[in-house]
Design a protein around this motif. Structure first.
Motif, PDB file in Angstrom:
ATOM      1  N   HIS A  39       0.847  -1.187   0.000  1.00  0.00           N
ATOM      2  CA  HIS A  39       0.000   0.000   0.000  1.00  0.00           C
ATOM      3  C   HIS A  39       0.888   1.246   0.000  1.00  0.00           C
ATOM      4  O   HIS A  39       1.814   1.351   0.803  1.00  0.00           O
ATOM      5  N   VAL A  40       0.594   2.202  -0.898  1.00  0.00           N
ATOM      6  CA  VAL A  40       1.424   3.392  -1.038  1.00  0.00           C
ATOM      7  C   VAL A  40       0.546   4.632  -0.942  1.00  0.00           C
ATOM      8  O   VAL A  40      -0.491   4.724  -1.594  1.00  0.00           O
ATOM      9  N   LEU A  41       0.946   5.609  -0.116  1.00  0.00           N
ATOM     10  CA  LEU A  41       0.288   6.905  -0.050  1.00  0.00           C
ATOM     11  C   LEU A  41       1.237   7.943  -0.626  1.00  0.00           C
ATOM     12  O   LEU A  41       2.432   7.935  -0.349  1.00  0.00           O
ATOM     13  N   GLU A  42       0.722   8.863  -1.436  1.00  0.00           N
ATOM     14  CA  GLU A  42       1.585   9.820  -2.124  1.00  0.00           C
ATOM     15  C   GLU A  42       1.111  11.252  -1.899  1.00  0.00           C
ATOM     16  O   GLU A  42      -0.034  11.514  -1.537  1.00  0.00           O
ATOM     17  N   ASP A  43       2.038  12.188  -2.145  1.00  0.00           N
ATOM     18  CA  ASP A  43       1.672  13.595  -2.133  1.00  0.00           C
ATOM     19  C   ASP A  43       1.146  13.989  -3.516  1.00  0.00           C
ATOM     20  O   ASP A  43       0.899  13.143  -4.352  1.00  0.00           O
ATOM     21  N   GLU A  44       1.015  15.290  -3.772  1.00  0.00           N
ATOM     22  CA  GLU A  44       0.456  15.753  -5.036  1.00  0.00           C
ATOM     23  C   GLU A  44       1.528  16.417  -5.900  1.00  0.00           C
ATOM     24  O   GLU A  44       1.258  17.334  -6.662  1.00  0.00           O
ATOM     25  N   SER A  45       2.763  15.942  -5.783  1.00  0.00           N
ATOM     26  CA  SER A  45       3.861  16.555  -6.521  1.00  0.00           C
ATOM     27  C   SER A  45       3.847  16.187  -7.991  1.00  0.00           C
ATOM     28  O   SER A  45       4.496  16.828  -8.804  1.00  0.00           O
ATOM     29  N   GLY A  46       3.151  15.112  -8.375  1.00  0.00           N
ATOM     30  CA  GLY A  46       3.111  14.677  -9.758  1.00  0.00           C
ATOM     31  C   GLY A  46       4.180  13.678 -10.104  1.00  0.00           C
ATOM     32  O   GLY A  46       4.216  13.196 -11.221  1.00  0.00           O
ATOM     33  N   ALA A  47       5.068  13.362  -9.173  1.00  0.00           N
ATOM     34  CA  ALA A  47       6.142  12.418  -9.444  1.00  0.00           C
ATOM     35  C   ALA A  47       5.598  10.994  -9.497  1.00  0.00           C
ATOM     36  O   ALA A  47       4.587  10.678  -8.891  1.00  0.00           O
ATOM     37  N   VAL A  48       6.303  10.140 -10.255  1.00  0.00           N
ATOM     38  CA  VAL A  48       5.983   8.724 -10.274  1.00  0.00           C
ATOM     39  C   VAL A  48       6.720   8.068  -9.118  1.00  0.00           C
ATOM     40  O   VAL A  48       7.934   8.226  -8.979  1.00  0.00           O
ATOM     41  N   ILE A  49       6.002   7.339  -8.285  1.00  0.00           N
ATOM     42  CA  ILE A  49       6.605   6.666  -7.135  1.00  0.00           C
ATOM     43  C   ILE A  49       6.414   5.162  -7.297  1.00  0.00           C
ATOM     44  O   ILE A  49       5.296   4.680  -7.476  1.00  0.00           O
ATOM     45  N   VAL A  50       7.520   4.417  -7.246  1.00  0.00           N
ATOM     46  CA  VAL A  50       7.501   2.957  -7.380  1.00  0.00           C
ATOM     47  C   VAL A  50       7.719   2.318  -6.022  1.00  0.00           C
ATOM     48  O   VAL A  50       8.583   2.756  -5.258  1.00  0.00           O
ATOM     49  N   GLN A  51       6.933   1.311  -5.724  1.00  0.00           N
ATOM     50  CA  GLN A  51       7.091   0.573  -4.466  1.00  0.00           C
ATOM     51  C   GLN A  51       7.138  -0.916  -4.763  1.00  0.00           C
ATOM     52  O   GLN A  51       6.271  -1.454  -5.466  1.00  0.00           O
ATOM     53  N   THR A  52       8.182  -1.587  -4.266  1.00  0.00           N
ATOM     54  CA  THR A  52       8.311  -3.032  -4.402  1.00  0.00           C
ATOM     55  C   THR A  52       8.311  -3.665  -3.030  1.00  0.00           C
ATOM     56  O   THR A  52       8.462  -2.987  -2.012  1.00  0.00           O
ATOM     57  N   ALA A  53       8.146  -4.990  -2.997  1.00  0.00           N
ATOM     58  CA  ALA A  53       8.052  -5.694  -1.720  1.00  0.00           C
ATOM     59  C   ALA A  53       9.402  -5.735  -1.021  1.00  0.00           C
ATOM     60  O   ALA A  53      10.431  -5.924  -1.656  1.00  0.00           O
ATOM     61  N   PRO A  54       9.419  -5.556   0.306  1.00  0.00           N
ATOM     62  CA  PRO A  54      10.666  -5.714   1.046  1.00  0.00           C
ATOM     63  C   PRO A  54      11.044  -7.186   1.126  1.00  0.00           C
ATOM     64  O   PRO A  54      10.237  -8.073   0.882  1.00  0.00           O
ATOM     65  N   GLY A  55      12.281  -7.449   1.473  1.00  0.00           N
ATOM     66  CA  GLY A  55      12.711  -8.836   1.628  1.00  0.00           C
ATOM     67  C   GLY A  55      12.836  -9.529   0.281  1.00  0.00           C
ATOM     68  O   GLY A  55      13.196  -8.924  -0.720  1.00  0.00           O
ATOM     69  N   LYS A  56      12.533 -10.822   0.258  1.00  0.00           N
ATOM     70  CA  LYS A  56      12.683 -11.633  -0.946  1.00  0.00           C
ATOM     71  C   LYS A  56      11.369 -12.301  -1.307  1.00  0.00           C
ATOM     72  O   LYS A  56      10.505 -12.506  -0.453  1.00  0.00           O
ATOM     73  N   VAL A  57      11.223 -12.633  -2.589  1.00  0.00           N
ATOM     74  CA  VAL A  57      10.166 -13.539  -3.016  1.00  0.00           C
ATOM     75  C   VAL A  57      10.838 -14.874  -3.311  1.00  0.00           C
ATOM     76  O   VAL A  57      11.952 -14.914  -3.841  1.00  0.00           O
ATOM     77  N   VAL A  58      10.180 -15.948  -2.944  1.00  0.00           N
ATOM     78  CA  VAL A  58      10.820 -17.262  -2.954  1.00  0.00           C
ATOM     79  C   VAL A  58      10.009 -18.234  -3.802  1.00  0.00           C
ATOM     80  O   VAL A  58       8.785 -18.308  -3.680  1.00  0.00           O
ATOM     81  N   THR A  59      10.705 -18.975  -4.652  1.00  0.00           N
ATOM     82  CA  THR A  59      10.063 -20.025  -5.435  1.00  0.00           C
ATOM     83  C   THR A  59      11.074 -21.148  -5.638  1.00  0.00           C
ATOM     84  O   THR A  59      12.075 -21.228  -4.931  1.00  0.00           O
ATOM     85  N   HIS A  60      10.812 -22.024  -6.600  1.00  0.00           N
ATOM     86  CA  HIS A  60      11.699 -23.133  -6.890  1.00  0.00           C
ATOM     87  C   HIS A  60      11.819 -23.276  -8.403  1.00  0.00           C
ATOM     88  O   HIS A  60      10.996 -22.750  -9.163  1.00  0.00           O
ATOM     89  N   ARG A  61      12.839 -23.994  -8.848  1.00  0.00           N
ATOM     90  CA  ARG A  61      13.012 -24.222 -10.277  1.00  0.00           C
ATOM     91  C   ARG A  61      11.778 -24.929 -10.845  1.00  0.00           C
ATOM     92  O   ARG A  61      11.262 -25.873 -10.262  1.00  0.00           O
ATOM     93  N   GLY A  62      11.311 -24.446 -11.995  1.00  0.00           N
ATOM     94  CA  GLY A  62      10.132 -25.022 -12.628  1.00  0.00           C
ATOM     95  C   GLY A  62       8.830 -24.367 -12.217  1.00  0.00           C
ATOM     96  O   GLY A  62       7.802 -24.601 -12.840  1.00  0.00           O
ATOM     97  N   GLY A  63       8.850 -23.536 -11.172  1.00  0.00           N
ATOM     98  CA  GLY A  63       7.634 -22.889 -10.701  1.00  0.00           C
ATOM     99  C   GLY A  63       7.383 -21.558 -11.392  1.00  0.00           C
ATOM    100  O   GLY A  63       8.078 -21.173 -12.334  1.00  0.00           O
ATOM    101  N   SER A  64       6.361 -20.851 -10.929  1.00  0.00           N
ATOM    102  CA  SER A  64       6.050 -19.502 -11.403  1.00  0.00           C
ATOM    103  C   SER A  64       6.095 -18.553 -10.217  1.00  0.00           C
ATOM    104  O   SER A  64       5.822 -18.953  -9.084  1.00  0.00           O
ATOM    105  N   ILE A  65       6.442 -17.308 -10.480  1.00  0.00           N
ATOM    106  CA  ILE A  65       6.564 -16.326  -9.392  1.00  0.00           C
ATOM    107  C   ILE A  65       6.161 -14.953  -9.902  1.00  0.00           C
ATOM    108  O   ILE A  65       6.375 -14.625 -11.073  1.00  0.00           O
ATOM    109  N   THR A  66       5.538 -14.156  -9.043  1.00  0.00           N
ATOM    110  CA  THR A  66       5.238 -12.767  -9.348  1.00  0.00           C
ATOM    111  C   THR A  66       6.279 -11.877  -8.690  1.00  0.00           C
ATOM    112  O   THR A  66       6.498 -11.967  -7.483  1.00  0.00           O
ATOM    113  N   LEU A  67       6.922 -11.039  -9.500  1.00  0.00           N
ATOM    114  CA  LEU A  67       7.805 -10.011  -8.957  1.00  0.00           C
ATOM    115  C   LEU A  67       6.949  -8.764  -8.740  1.00  0.00           C
ATOM    116  O   LEU A  67       6.519  -8.128  -9.703  1.00  0.00           O
TER     117      LEU A  67
END
Length: 387
Positions: A39-67
């Motif tokens: 969840h991201v809250l922003e000001d009204e500056s007009g800038a693009v703000i990117v937020q990614t998940a902290p830590g790691k995402v974990v999967t295994h060979r042959g699986g699928s994962i969302t970054l």
């Protein structure tokens, strides 16, 4: 007056940033590999703000994962066709590998990711991508960049794989591999050179190995859980010993390899007679399989919980066997893959471990078939200890 307004702006901006509340990075077993909601809250500056998940995402060979990657921009009615989303893999501090780019409805996937990467498209502001049929080479750090005309911002996602680290040297002996040869021998054994993070985790899980080996970043390290005089003095603390970055062509060491989930099954071929190496190869072929590689045996031990107190040939000409439940007659008090070395290939003293590939090569995670009497989490890859 201007100074007071400037200080007030800093205060408001600081408060807004304090309201950015990412979900915690701790995952349960059932949540591994799932997208984390941010969840991201922003000001009204007009800038693009990117937020990614902290830590790691974990999967295994042959699986699928969302970054996971989300962005927010003002005003809300900005034309989506003018938003560019770009994903790259950070291969080292100065190099990037293109993965995916989208501008409006136009999309392009690059290199080995072709046919495997797509936008998740879970609503406005979602820049997440899904990677299918994960490979060992997909492990690493990814950058998500979102551009809106002249404004842009980036975030990073670390992709981790469940797997096992194992030390390796070829038949010719120890300390015979330069960096590029170490890459090759790991690849030949269904693995890749391990990262420092993977080796460190293996050390935390109990890996103890006295010979130094190459890692994927070009450094040479080795993990010591039980300090002793033969391995850097007995009175030094346990840890991962680091020789630093070495000359990749001229210097020679062993290798630390990493492998993950199997797309098949390793099994000990039941026969009444012991076989030499060439007979072992033919026996597996007659059974519709191939002789197992070292990395495949380690993955079977770690993931399939393969436990067999019988020594057998592997593809590289070594003799090994996997032990989940230690017992007195099976090589020591701790679980691990026992290594009996590289005997003469003409000896008829051993059986053979075969590997049969799944018909569905996309790879479905293999479920354990045996419950151990003793946990193997504390010893991820404790082979016959080299003192």
């Amino acid at each position: 007056m201007l100074c007071a307004q400037f200080l007030g702006l800093l205060t408001v901006t600081g408060l807004v940033r304090a309201l950015v509340l990412p979900v915690g990075s701790q995952l349960t077993d059932t949540e591994k590999g799932r997208r984390k909601v941010v969840h991201v809250l922003e000001d009204e500056s007009g800038a693009v703000i990117v937020q990614t998940a902290p830590g790691k995402v974990v999967t295994h060979r042959g699986g699928s994962i969302t970054l996971p990657c989300r962005y927010h921009h003002e005003p809300e009615n900005t034309d989506p066709a003018r938003i560019r989303i770009k994903w790259t893999k950070v291969t080292d501090s100065l190099q990037f590998e293109d993965v995916f780019v989208a501008l409006g409805h136009q999309q392009r996937v690059f290199g080995s990711y072709r046919g495997r990467v797509e936008l998740e498209e879970a609503g406005p502001g979602d820049a997440s991508v899904i990677i299918h049929n994960i490979t060992l080479q997909d492990y690493g750090r990814y950058e998500c960049e979102v551009t809106n005309d002249m404004e842009d911002d980036t975030g990073f996602v670390n992709l981790d794989l469940e797997g096992v680290v194992f030390p390796y040297h070829p038949r010719v002996g120890r300390y015979k591999l330069n960096y590029h040869q170490a890459q090759d021998v790991c690849r030949e054994q269904d693995a890749i050179l391990a990262s420092h993070g993977q080796l460190h985790k293996a050390w935390l899980d109990g890996l103890d190995w006295c010979n130094a080996g190459w890692l994927e970043d070009g450094s040479v390290q080795y993990p010591i859980s039980h300090p002793r005089d033969q391995c850097g003095r007995k009175n030094t603390p346990a840890g991962v010993r680091n020789y630093g970055y070495r000359h990749k062509e001229d210097e020679r060491y062993d290798a630390f390899c990493f492998t993950s989930n199997l797309n098949g099954r390793v099994y000990f071929l039941k026969r009444f007679k012991k076989v030499n190496y060439s007979e072992a190869v033919k026996a597996c072929q007659r059974d519709g399989s191939t002789v197992a590689k070292v990395g495949q045996l380690y993955a079977a031990w770690k993931i399939q919980l393969l436990d067999r107190c019988e020594a057998g040939w592997l593809e590289d000409g070594s003799i090994r066997y996997p032990i989940v439940n230690p017992r007195a007659r099976c090589g020591g008090p701790e679980p691990g893959v026992r290594n009996l070395g590289f005997p003469d290939k003409k000896f008829r003293l051993y059986g053979v471990y075969c590997f049969r590939k799944n018909k569905d090569s996309t790879g479905v995670q293999v479920q354990p078939t045996l419950q151990p009497k003793k946990t193997i989490n504390s010893v991820t890859a404790n082979v016959t200890r080299n003192n």
